[in-house]
Design a protein around this motif. Structure first.
Motif, PDB file in Angstrom:
ATOM      1  N   PHE A  11       0.568  -1.281   0.156  1.00 37.90           N
ATOM      2  CA  PHE A  11      -0.082  -0.033   0.181  1.00 37.90           C
ATOM      3  C   PHE A  11       0.894   1.287   0.096  1.00 37.90           C
ATOM      4  CE2 PHE A  11      -3.442   3.023   1.504  1.00 37.90           C
ATOM      5  CZ  PHE A  11      -4.226   2.636   0.677  1.00 37.90           C
ATOM      6  N   SER A  14       4.133   1.967   2.037  1.00 34.72           N
ATOM      7  CA  SER A  14       4.615   0.918   3.028  1.00 34.72           C
ATOM      8  C   SER A  14       5.839   0.636   2.992  1.00 34.72           C
ATOM      9  CB  SER A  14       3.632  -0.093   2.577  1.00 34.72           C
ATOM     10  OG  SER A  14       3.966  -0.609   1.036  1.00 34.72           O
ATOM     11  N   THR A  17       9.965   1.333  -2.173  1.00 32.90           N
ATOM     12  CA  THR A  17      11.234   1.810  -2.801  1.00 32.90           C
ATOM     13  C   THR A  17      12.388   1.439  -1.697  1.00 32.90           C
ATOM     14  OG1 THR A  17       9.762   3.459  -3.700  1.00 32.90           O
ATOM     15  CG2 THR A  17      12.148   3.998  -3.642  1.00 32.90           C
ATOM     16  N   THR A  18      12.083   1.682  -0.387  1.00 37.38           N
ATOM     17  CA  THR A  18      13.168   1.558   0.827  1.00 37.38           C
ATOM     18  C   THR A  18      13.559   0.150   0.615  1.00 37.38           C
ATOM     19  OG1 THR A  18      12.007   3.063   1.941  1.00 37.38           O
ATOM     20  CG2 THR A  18      13.573   1.499   3.010  1.00 37.38           C
ATOM     21  N   GLY A  95       1.007   2.325  -5.140  1.00 33.67           N
ATOM     22  CA  GLY A  95       0.580   1.663  -3.646  1.00 33.67           C
ATOM     23  C   GLY A  95      -0.900   1.439  -3.691  1.00 33.67           C
ATOM     24  N   SER A 148       7.894  -4.055   6.863  1.00 35.37           N
ATOM     25  CA  SER A 148       8.618  -3.123   7.015  1.00 35.37           C
ATOM     26  C   SER A 148       8.668  -2.177   8.453  1.00 35.37           C
ATOM     27  CB  SER A 148       8.567  -2.013   5.950  1.00 35.37           C
ATOM     28  OG  SER A 148       7.528  -1.340   5.785  1.00 35.37           O
ATOM     29  N   ARG A 149       9.508  -1.274   8.672  1.00 37.72           N
ATOM     30  CA  ARG A 149       9.554  -0.416   9.791  1.00 37.72           C
ATOM     31  C   ARG A 149       9.558  -1.156  10.974  1.00 37.72           C
ATOM     32  NH1 ARG A 149       8.654   4.844   9.039  1.00 37.72           N
ATOM     33  NH2 ARG A 149       7.464   4.952  10.886  1.00 37.72           N
ATOM     34  N   ASP A 151      12.030  -1.540  12.862  1.00 42.33           N
ATOM     35  CA  ASP A 151      12.927  -0.516  13.479  1.00 42.33           C
ATOM     36  C   ASP A 151      12.355   0.506  14.687  1.00 42.33           C
ATOM     37  OD1 ASP A 151      12.644   0.246  10.984  1.00 42.33           O
ATOM     38  OD2 ASP A 151      13.743   2.175  11.671  1.00 42.33           O
ATOM     39  N   VAL A 152      11.081   0.710  14.138  1.00 42.69           N
ATOM     40  CA  VAL A 152      10.163   1.761  14.763  1.00 42.69           C
ATOM     41  C   VAL A 152       8.827   1.447  15.499  1.00 42.69           C
ATOM     42  CG1 VAL A 152      11.241   3.825  13.721  1.00 42.69           C
ATOM     43  CG2 VAL A 152       9.321   2.615  12.631  1.00 42.69           C
ATOM     44  N   ALA A 177      11.660  -6.591   7.917  1.00 49.96           N
ATOM     45  CA  ALA A 177      12.739  -5.725   7.559  1.00 49.96           C
ATOM     46  C   ALA A 177      12.956  -4.337   8.160  1.00 49.96           C
ATOM     47  CB  ALA A 177      12.559  -5.611   5.911  1.00 49.96           C
ATOM     48  N   HIS A 179      14.444  -0.632   7.219  1.00 47.75           N
ATOM     49  CA  HIS A 179      15.018  -0.169   6.068  1.00 47.75           C
ATOM     50  C   HIS A 179      15.474  -0.729   4.972  1.00 47.75           C
ATOM     51  CE1 HIS A 179      15.145   3.816   8.423  1.00 47.75           C
ATOM     52  NE2 HIS A 179      15.641   2.908   9.413  1.00 47.75           N
ATOM     53  N   LYS A 240       4.457  13.068  -1.198  1.00 48.26           N
ATOM     54  CA  LYS A 240       5.995  12.761  -1.390  1.00 48.26           C
ATOM     55  C   LYS A 240       6.694  13.565  -2.315  1.00 48.26           C
ATOM     56  CE  LYS A 240       5.832   8.722  -4.284  1.00 48.26           C
ATOM     57  NZ  LYS A 240       6.441   7.348  -4.410  1.00 48.26           N
ATOM     58  N   HIS A 255       8.298  12.759   3.007  1.00 47.15           N
ATOM     59  CA  HIS A 255       7.593  11.742   3.063  1.00 47.15           C
ATOM     60  C   HIS A 255       6.387  11.790   3.969  1.00 47.15           C
ATOM     61  CE1 HIS A 255       9.297   8.854   0.143  1.00 47.15           C
ATOM     62  NE2 HIS A 255      10.570   9.469   0.446  1.00 47.15           N
ATOM     63  N   VAL A 257       3.009   9.747   5.252  1.00 48.50           N
ATOM     64  CA  VAL A 257       1.980   8.716   5.162  1.00 48.50           C
ATOM     65  C   VAL A 257       1.093   8.652   6.315  1.00 48.50           C
ATOM     66  CG1 VAL A 257       2.118   6.186   4.769  1.00 48.50           C
ATOM     67  CG2 VAL A 257       4.180   7.464   4.228  1.00 48.50           C
ATOM     68  N   ARG A 260       1.951  10.479   9.278  1.00 44.71           N
ATOM     69  CA  ARG A 260       3.450  10.401   9.803  1.00 44.71           C
ATOM     70  C   ARG A 260       4.214  11.148   8.649  1.00 44.71           C
ATOM     71  NH1 ARG A 260       6.583   6.778   7.700  1.00 44.71           N
ATOM     72  NH2 ARG A 260       4.965   5.058   7.234  1.00 44.71           N
ATOM     73  N   GLU A 262       8.218  12.547   7.387  1.00 42.16           N
ATOM     74  CA  GLU A 262       9.604  12.433   7.472  1.00 42.16           C
ATOM     75  C   GLU A 262      10.132  13.579   6.503  1.00 42.16           C
ATOM     76  OE1 GLU A 262      11.121   8.290   7.322  1.00 42.16           O
ATOM     77  OE2 GLU A 262      12.811   9.141   5.862  1.00 42.16           O
TER      78      GLU A 262
HETATM   79  N1  LIG Z   1      12.279   3.600   9.967  1.00 44.21           N
HETATM   80  C1  LIG Z   1      11.779   3.277   8.912  1.00 44.21           C
HETATM   81  N2  LIG Z   1      11.385   4.047   7.881  1.00 44.21           N
HETATM   82  C2  LIG Z   1      10.857   3.156   6.663  1.00 44.21           C
HETATM   83  C3  LIG Z   1      11.178   1.954   6.414  1.00 44.21           C
HETATM   84  N3  LIG Z   1      10.743   1.633   5.231  1.00 44.21           N
HETATM   85  C4  LIG Z   1      10.128   2.681   4.657  1.00 44.21           C
HETATM   86  N4  LIG Z   1      10.516   3.830   5.602  1.00 44.21           N
HETATM   87  C5  LIG Z   1       9.923   5.215   5.506  1.00 44.21           C
HETATM   88  O1  LIG Z   1       8.581   5.075   5.122  1.00 44.21           O
HETATM   89  C6  LIG Z   1       8.345   6.197   3.834  1.00 44.21           C
HETATM   90  C7  LIG Z   1       7.770   5.607   2.678  1.00 44.21           C
HETATM   91  O2  LIG Z   1       8.735   4.664   2.288  1.00 44.21           O
HETATM   92  P1  LIG Z   1       8.816   4.341   1.011  1.00 44.21           P
HETATM   93  O3  LIG Z   1       9.901   3.329   0.546  1.00 44.21           O
HETATM   94  O4  LIG Z   1       8.827   5.505  -0.247  1.00 44.21           O
HETATM   95  O5  LIG Z   1       7.633   3.652   0.460  1.00 44.21           O
HETATM   96  P2  LIG Z   1       6.565   3.295  -0.942  1.00 44.21           P
HETATM   97  O6  LIG Z   1       5.893   2.293  -0.651  1.00 44.21           O
HETATM   98  O7  LIG Z   1       7.794   3.250  -1.959  1.00 44.21           O
HETATM   99  O8  LIG Z   1       5.799   4.412  -1.060  1.00 44.21           O
HETATM  100  P3  LIG Z   1       4.758   4.913  -2.607  1.00 44.21           P
HETATM  101  O9  LIG Z   1       5.558   4.410  -3.798  1.00 44.21           O
HETATM  102  O10 LIG Z   1       4.489   6.266  -2.668  1.00 44.21           O
HETATM  103  O11 LIG Z   1       3.595   3.904  -2.416  1.00 44.21           O
HETATM  104  C8  LIG Z   1       9.727   6.776   3.929  1.00 44.21           C
HETATM  105  O12 LIG Z   1       9.668   7.939   4.870  1.00 44.21           O
HETATM  106  C9  LIG Z   1      10.660   5.784   4.308  1.00 44.21           C
HETATM  107  O13 LIG Z   1      12.028   6.356   4.754  1.00 44.21           O
HETATM  108  C10 LIG Z   1      11.900   1.132   7.479  1.00 44.21           C
HETATM  109  O14 LIG Z   1      12.033  -0.157   7.515  1.00 44.21           O
HETATM  110  N5  LIG Z   1      12.377   1.866   8.663  1.00 44.21           N
END
Ligand SMILES: Nc1nc2c(ncn2[C@@H]2O[C@H](COP(=O)(O)OP(=O)(O)OP(=O)(O)O)[C@@H](O)[C@H]2O)c(=O)[nH]1
Length: 317
Positions: A11, A14, A17-18, A95, A148-149, A151-152, A177, A179, A240, A255, A257, A260, A262
């Protein structure tokens, strides 16, 4: 050998890209090329993904590939083969994509699909499920679920999300995962040959979501922008892009979402114009465009501060 295909979905915001950046940075042990599909008319993820080590990349902006006939996707795949002769092509969906449509397109083209990987934010599952039925379909279509995330999110939240995911899709492997740092073998190793997608309910016109792009060429006052974002209506789910604030020479990657925010300094390789470029995505976002644009214009720095900013950083432009 023709390249094999991996679909990465999940979504809005989520962490798709990261995850890809993490996989590319870890060195996938193969030439990976990317098709990146974006809802907004401007794409922002491409530069970062190219830097992370994609052998070639094509961005398809301005809509969801799953909703249109397959020709754009197939042309992109053909172009990538000609450009880079990749071993693996990863298709990063928008997403709001319904992965079933894409799976059918990949199959119809005679391409070998290895796996559907769905990214779910450990602290974002509830908001995603509440925002659109697509979030559930993406989870159900997955062979691998990357959480994902982690770590937080707190430990209890991660356990609860994993239990929910297992309930929604018992056959998928779940991988936590932070980051996007996971062993690329976990994603590219298994050839899972995903099963045919379930017939999904009607999925059209992004299910009520729409987007618009706002651009401007005047630096922004950071505190005003963050106040504007803090007061956004819930219907705006994702923002974004890049903004130049009056307190820094470099742009910030922005960013937002589901409430939230960043902002992180981003060092571009070349000057970016226009200075501010943001994609806004939400339920009927276009209906709020006029009002939000007026609020954004009010975030610009004053003439005096803009002049001082230009003078101070003129060598960068
Ligand atoms: N702390 C942390 N932040 C994350 C992690 N994965 C993604 N983020 C944050 O979440 C936000 C969105 O991450 P993206 O990877 O751009 O998400 P996306 O799914 O590609 O987004 P869309 O293409 O717009 O749907 C960014 O601010 C990232 O830094 C993670 O594992 N840990």
């Amino acid at each position: 050998m023709p390249p094999r295909i991996t679909i990465v979905t999940g979504f809005l915001g989520s962490g798709k890209t990261t995850l890809l950046r993490g996989l590319l940075a870890a060195g996938a042990g193969r030439r990976v090329a990317l098709v990146v599909n974006e809802i907004g008319a401007v794409g922002f993820d491409g530069a970062a993904l190219e830097r992370a080590g994609a052998s070639a990349m094509i961005e398809l902006t301005g809509g969801c590939l799953c909703c249109v006939a397959g020709s754009d996707l197939l042309l992109a795949v053909e172009d990538l083969i000609n450009m880079a002769d990749p071993d693996q092509i990863v298709i990063e969906t928008t997403g709001l994509a319904e992965p079933g449509g894409l799976i059918r397109q990949v199959r119809a083209a005679g391409l070998a699909l290895d796996a559907v990987v769905t990214v779910v934010a450990a602290d974002g599952l509830e908001a995603a499920l509440a925002a659109s039925p697509v979030a559930l379909w993406q989870i159900q279509a997955a062979d691998l679920l990357v959480v994902s995330r982690v770590d937080v999110a707190d430990a209890a939240q991660i356990v609860a999300v994993e239990a929910q995911l297992r309930h929604m899709n018992p056959r998928a492997t779940i991988i936590p995962a932070a980051h996007g740092r996971i062993d690329p073998q976990l994603v590219f190793g298994p050839r899972l040959n995903p099963s045919d997608p379930l017939p999904m309910p009607e999925h059209r016109d992004l299910d009520g979501f729409s987007s618009f792009v706002w651009q401007s060429d005047t630096p922004i006052q950071r505190s005003r922008l963050t106040a504007l974002l803090a007061a956004l209506p819930k219907t705006i789910y994702r923002v974004k892009g890049l903004v130049h604030c009056g307190d820094a020479p470099w742009p910030d990657a922005l960013h937002y979402v589901a409430g939230r925010l960043e902002l992180s300094a981003f060092r571009p390789r070349a000057a970016i114009r226009p200075l501010n470029q943001l994609v806004w995505i939400g339920i009927a976002a276009h209906a709020l465009q006029e009002d939000l644009v007026a609020q954004l214009e009010a975030c610009h720095e004053s003439e005096g501060r803009v002049a001082a900013w230009m003078l101070r950083y003129r060598d960068l432009f």
